[in-house]
Scaffold this motif. Structure first.
Motif, PDB file in Angstrom:
ATOM      1  N   ALA A   1      39.635  46.587  40.408  1.00  0.00           N
ATOM      2  CA  ALA A   1      40.986  47.117  41.129  1.00  0.00           C
ATOM      3  C   ALA A   1      40.869  48.239  41.872  1.00  0.00           C
ATOM      4  N   MET A   2      40.025  49.182  41.238  1.00  0.00           N
ATOM      5  CA  MET A   2      39.804  50.520  42.173  1.00  0.00           C
ATOM      6  C   MET A   2      38.760  50.282  43.223  1.00  0.00           C
ATOM      7  N   THR A   3      38.099  49.139  43.014  1.00  0.00           N
ATOM      8  CA  THR A   3      37.068  49.038  44.328  1.00  0.00           C
ATOM      9  C   THR A   3      38.175  48.428  45.406  1.00  0.00           C
ATOM     10  N   VAL A   4      39.048  47.617  45.054  1.00  0.00           N
ATOM     11  CA  VAL A   4      40.038  47.175  46.117  1.00  0.00           C
ATOM     12  C   VAL A   4      40.757  48.369  46.667  1.00  0.00           C
TER      13      VAL A   4
ATOM     14  N   LEU B   1      54.398  55.302  48.883  1.00  0.00           N
ATOM     15  CA  LEU B   1      54.185  54.040  49.013  1.00  0.00           C
ATOM     16  C   LEU B   1      52.655  53.842  48.243  1.00  0.00           C
ATOM     17  N   GLY B   2      51.898  54.767  48.584  1.00  0.00           N
ATOM     18  CA  GLY B   2      50.376  54.447  47.920  1.00  0.00           C
ATOM     19  C   GLY B   2      50.509  54.443  46.408  1.00  0.00           C
ATOM     20  N   GLY B   3      51.620  55.274  45.907  1.00  0.00           N
ATOM     21  CA  GLY B   3      51.960  55.407  44.373  1.00  0.00           C
ATOM     22  C   GLY B   3      52.377  54.128  43.961  1.00  0.00           C
ATOM     23  N   LEU B   4      53.354  53.551  44.908  1.00  0.00           N
ATOM     24  CA  LEU B   4      54.014  52.200  44.581  1.00  0.00           C
ATOM     25  C   LEU B   4      52.762  51.247  44.521  1.00  0.00           C
ATOM     26  N   VAL B   5      51.819  51.121  45.157  1.00  0.00           N
ATOM     27  CA  VAL B   5      50.906  50.118  44.971  1.00  0.00           C
ATOM     28  C   VAL B   5      50.055  50.243  43.739  1.00  0.00           C
ATOM     29  N   VAL B   6      49.917  51.399  43.538  1.00  0.00           N
ATOM     30  CA  VAL B   6      49.119  51.880  42.314  1.00  0.00           C
ATOM     31  C   VAL B   6      50.030  51.262  41.108  1.00  0.00           C
ATOM     32  N   THR B   7      51.166  51.593  40.941  1.00  0.00           N
ATOM     33  CA  THR B   7      52.086  51.533  39.755  1.00  0.00           C
ATOM     34  C   THR B   7      52.357  50.091  39.851  1.00  0.00           C
ATOM     35  N   SER B   8      52.471  49.397  40.923  1.00  0.00           N
ATOM     36  CA  SER B   8      52.965  47.852  40.715  1.00  0.00           C
ATOM     37  C   SER B   8      51.759  46.941  40.702  1.00  0.00           C
ATOM     38  N   LEU B   9      50.656  47.244  41.034  1.00  0.00           N
ATOM     39  CA  LEU B   9      49.492  46.475  41.541  1.00  0.00           C
ATOM     40  C   LEU B   9      48.318  46.716  40.691  1.00  0.00           C
ATOM     41  N   THR B  10      48.303  47.779  39.989  1.00  0.00           N
ATOM     42  CA  THR B  10      46.875  48.302  39.392  1.00  0.00           C
ATOM     43  C   THR B  10      46.472  47.667  37.942  1.00  0.00           C
ATOM     44  N   LEU B  11      47.724  47.454  37.261  1.00  0.00           N
ATOM     45  CA  LEU B  11      47.390  46.824  36.076  1.00  0.00           C
ATOM     46  C   LEU B  11      47.406  45.271  36.191  1.00  0.00           C
ATOM     47  N   PRO B  12      48.363  44.558  36.908  1.00  0.00           N
ATOM     48  CA  PRO B  12      48.126  43.257  37.138  1.00  0.00           C
ATOM     49  C   PRO B  12      47.019  42.845  37.728  1.00  0.00           C
ATOM     50  N   MET B  13      46.372  43.660  38.926  1.00  0.00           N
ATOM     51  CA  MET B  13      45.189  43.240  39.418  1.00  0.00           C
ATOM     52  C   MET B  13      44.014  43.545  38.567  1.00  0.00           C
ATOM     53  N   THR B  14      44.161  44.607  37.633  1.00  0.00           N
ATOM     54  CA  THR B  14      43.162  44.719  36.583  1.00  0.00           C
ATOM     55  C   THR B  14      43.015  43.367  35.725  1.00  0.00           C
TER      56      THR B  14
ATOM     57  N   MET C   1      39.284  44.236  30.596  1.00  0.00           N
ATOM     58  CA  MET C   1      40.233  45.146  31.267  1.00  0.00           C
ATOM     59  C   MET C   1      39.234  46.127  31.730  1.00  0.00           C
ATOM     60  N   ALA C   2      38.173  46.575  31.035  1.00  0.00           N
ATOM     61  CA  ALA C   2      37.122  47.398  31.715  1.00  0.00           C
ATOM     62  C   ALA C   2      36.573  47.070  33.073  1.00  0.00           C
ATOM     63  N   ARG C   3      36.331  45.796  33.147  1.00  0.00           N
ATOM     64  CA  ARG C   3      35.655  45.145  34.497  1.00  0.00           C
ATOM     65  C   ARG C   3      36.851  45.056  35.468  1.00  0.00           C
ATOM     66  N   GLY C   4      37.988  44.822  34.788  1.00  0.00           N
ATOM     67  CA  GLY C   4      39.060  44.755  35.682  1.00  0.00           C
ATOM     68  C   GLY C   4      39.581  46.098  36.236  1.00  0.00           C
ATOM     69  N   TYR C   5      39.489  47.098  35.677  1.00  0.00           N
ATOM     70  CA  TYR C   5      39.883  48.316  36.349  1.00  0.00           C
ATOM     71  C   TYR C   5      38.870  48.804  37.433  1.00  0.00           C
TER      72      TYR C   5
ATOM     73  N   ALA D   1      34.032  56.358  39.167  1.00  0.00           N
ATOM     74  CA  ALA D   1      34.813  56.971  37.894  1.00  0.00           C
ATOM     75  C   ALA D   1      35.690  56.047  36.734  1.00  0.00           C
ATOM     76  N   PHE D   2      35.943  55.002  37.554  1.00  0.00           N
ATOM     77  CA  PHE D   2      36.602  53.897  36.706  1.00  0.00           C
ATOM     78  C   PHE D   2      35.626  52.547  36.507  1.00  0.00           C
ATOM     79  N   THR D   3      34.331  52.878  36.195  1.00  0.00           N
ATOM     80  CA  THR D   3      33.501  51.987  35.677  1.00  0.00           C
ATOM     81  C   THR D   3      33.225  52.447  34.282  1.00  0.00           C
ATOM     82  N   THR D   4      33.194  51.543  33.156  1.00  0.00           N
ATOM     83  CA  THR D   4      32.881  51.736  32.089  1.00  0.00           C
ATOM     84  C   THR D   4      31.775  51.386  31.548  1.00  0.00           C
ATOM     85  N   PRO D   5      30.672  52.199  31.332  1.00  0.00           N
ATOM     86  CA  PRO D   5      29.283  51.742  31.175  1.00  0.00           C
ATOM     87  C   PRO D   5      28.873  51.416  29.593  1.00  0.00           C
TER      88      PRO D   5
END
Length: 464
Positions: free
Chosen positions: A181-184, A153-166, A174-178, A93-97
């Motif tokens: 990040a969602m794979t992790v 706490l799961g939401g905190l991981v999402v909000t604090s780490l998703t964009l930096p991980m991306t 950014m497409a590859r990064g998303y 779902a978070f893969t950009t073809p």
């Protein structure tokens, strides 16, 4: 009483769920418009159509879980069976073809539909399982408190780490990064679901469970007036919550004046991460306060107080000027804390409504009761997400150009006033909800005597 270990294990399931749920609520609209490349109006329609379809499947999944029999119980097995497919579909779902515009629209519809369907298939049994871990009403609030603490706490991981991980994993793409990040997050979620499965045990499994047709179960539900109230509450509170949280990234990017922050080296992504992370911290504090507040004020009064407070704080944000970034940030965090103090209570209400219906009819329909309320939760999510996307389109939001004054003011109005109206409506409706602690205690003998269940439940309660 449930052990802390089992409450933590149950909570880890919501950590895994929130890796996806919070990403969908907070970032998926932004992903679709600014990374994937879809128009805001298409995203709004996508959210409405897919989420309504997804909501329709909830009662069917609830009926299936009520009729499931396995050596692991009725609900726990789904955590084992579906955690792997859930992780895989999240990544897709978070893969950009590299498709045409039309191809991307179809890909988004198909993968988002798959994601919502698999989320339903694993989250409905997970949610309904709470009613089988304990029959004690106060323990249920405590259990839901643990659940939403770990969920946040799961939401905190999402909000604090998703964009930096991306940014880090994508190396500027950014497409590859998303996708990475969602794979992790998906792999970690897979492990957490397995820990939830291994650390919990179903105990309250009454012999009055429905084995009849789905239509008969629905007819029983329709006679449950407290269930009807809870469905209306669930729709409105989630519509307001999702509309406000979905628009937060756009509120930060398009309405707030970030020039002073840019001068200090902060990007828009940094400020969006700061807002949603601070809001999530506020939410964690809120759900942590819920058990103590319900002991002091009772569930119904606490819930109404939380919704009235959230409405006032949401309205107050309309008057925060664009340059006042720090006050806006603080108010957003306090709003989230206030609203989320009611979230564990809402889910505890579901178990109470099951008991109420059981006492009146002699039949316990746990899974379908939870799933139909979740149907209305997802209906609220659908309307909230759609209204957010449509409001962006209506006010002329375009990710490629600076926002006009009309667009900025429209985003502000949709981010503050519209959600507040939803929360005020919920507080008014809750005046008709009557399942107080005293009434639930009075229902207990009727539940125990239904269909000769007295000895079964007593033995199971002692085992818990």
């Amino acid at each position: 009483m449930l052990s802390i270990r089992e409450k933590v294990a149950y909570g880890l399931g919501d950590t895994a769920s929130n890796f996806v749920f919070q990403t969908v609520i907070l970032l998926m609209s932004f992903f679709y418009t600014d990374i994937f490349g879809l128009a805001p109006g298409i995203v709004g329609t996508l959210f409405l159509v897919v989420r309504i379809f997804d909501a329709v499947t909830d009662p069917l999944m609830g009926a299936l879980t009520d009729r499931t029999r396995s050596r692991h119980g009725r609900y726990r097995p789904y955590l084992l069976w579906l955690s792997g497919p859930f992780a895989l579909i999240t990544i897709l779902a978070f893969t950009t073809p590299d498709f045409s515009e039309t191809g991307k629209v179809w890909y988004a519809f198909i993968t988002y539909t798959m994601l919502m369907a698999i989320y339903t298939a694993i989250n409905i049994p997970y949610s309904a399982m709470a009613g089988t871990l304990t029959a004690d009403n106060q323990e249920r609030v405590s259990l839901q408190g643990y659940r939403f603490f770990f969920g946040m706490l799961g939401g905190l991981v999402v909000t604090s780490l998703t964009l930096p991980m991306t940014d880090w994993l994508g190396g500027g793409d950014m497409a590859r990064g998303y996708q990475l990040a969602m794979t992790v997050l998906s792999v970690v979620g897979f492990v957490l679901f397995l820990l939830c499965f291994l650390g919990t045990r179903e105990r309250v499994v009454p012999t009055g469970q429905s084995h009849g047709r789905l239509r008969a179960d629905f007819l029983l539900l329709l006679k449950n007036d407290q269930w009807r109230i809870l469905c209306a509450v669930a729709t409105l509170v989630l519509a307001g919550l999702v509309m406000r949280t979905t628009l937060t990234a756009y509120y930060v990017k398009a309405f707030l004046d970030l020039s002073a922050w840019h001068a200090r080296g902060y990007s828009v992504a940094d400020l969006i991460t700061l807002f949603i992370t601070t809001g999530m911290v506020g939410g964690i504090i809120g759900v942590s306060l819920a058990p103590a507040m319900t002991r002091r004020f009772g569930k119904i009064r606490t819930y109404r107080m939380a919704l009235l407070g959230a409405a006032m704080l949401s309205l107050a944000s309309y008057w925060i000027p664009a340059h006042a970034v720090i006050p806006a940030l603080i108010l957003y965090a306090v709003w989230n804390m206030t609203l989320q103090a009611g979230t564990p209570i809402l889910w505890a209400f579901m178990s109470d409504v099951v008991d109420y219906g059981h006492a009146r009819s002699g039949v316990r329909i746990n899974g379908i009761t939870f799933s139909t309320v979740i149907f209305f939760i997802k209906l609220g999510v659908a309307f909230g997400g759609a209204l957010a996307g449509w409001s962006l389109a209506f006010y002329g939001y375009d990710s490629s150009v600076p926002a006009s004054i009309a667009t900025r003011n429209g985003i502000l109005l949709s981010h503050s006033v519209a959600p507040a109206l939803c929360f005020l409506a919920v507080a008014a409706i809750m005046a008709r909800y009557r399942l107080t602690q005293a009434r639930l205690a009075a229902l207990r003998p009727a539940i125990l005597s239904c269909d000769g269940q007295d000895d079964t439940l007593r033995n199971q309660d002692q085992g818990s």
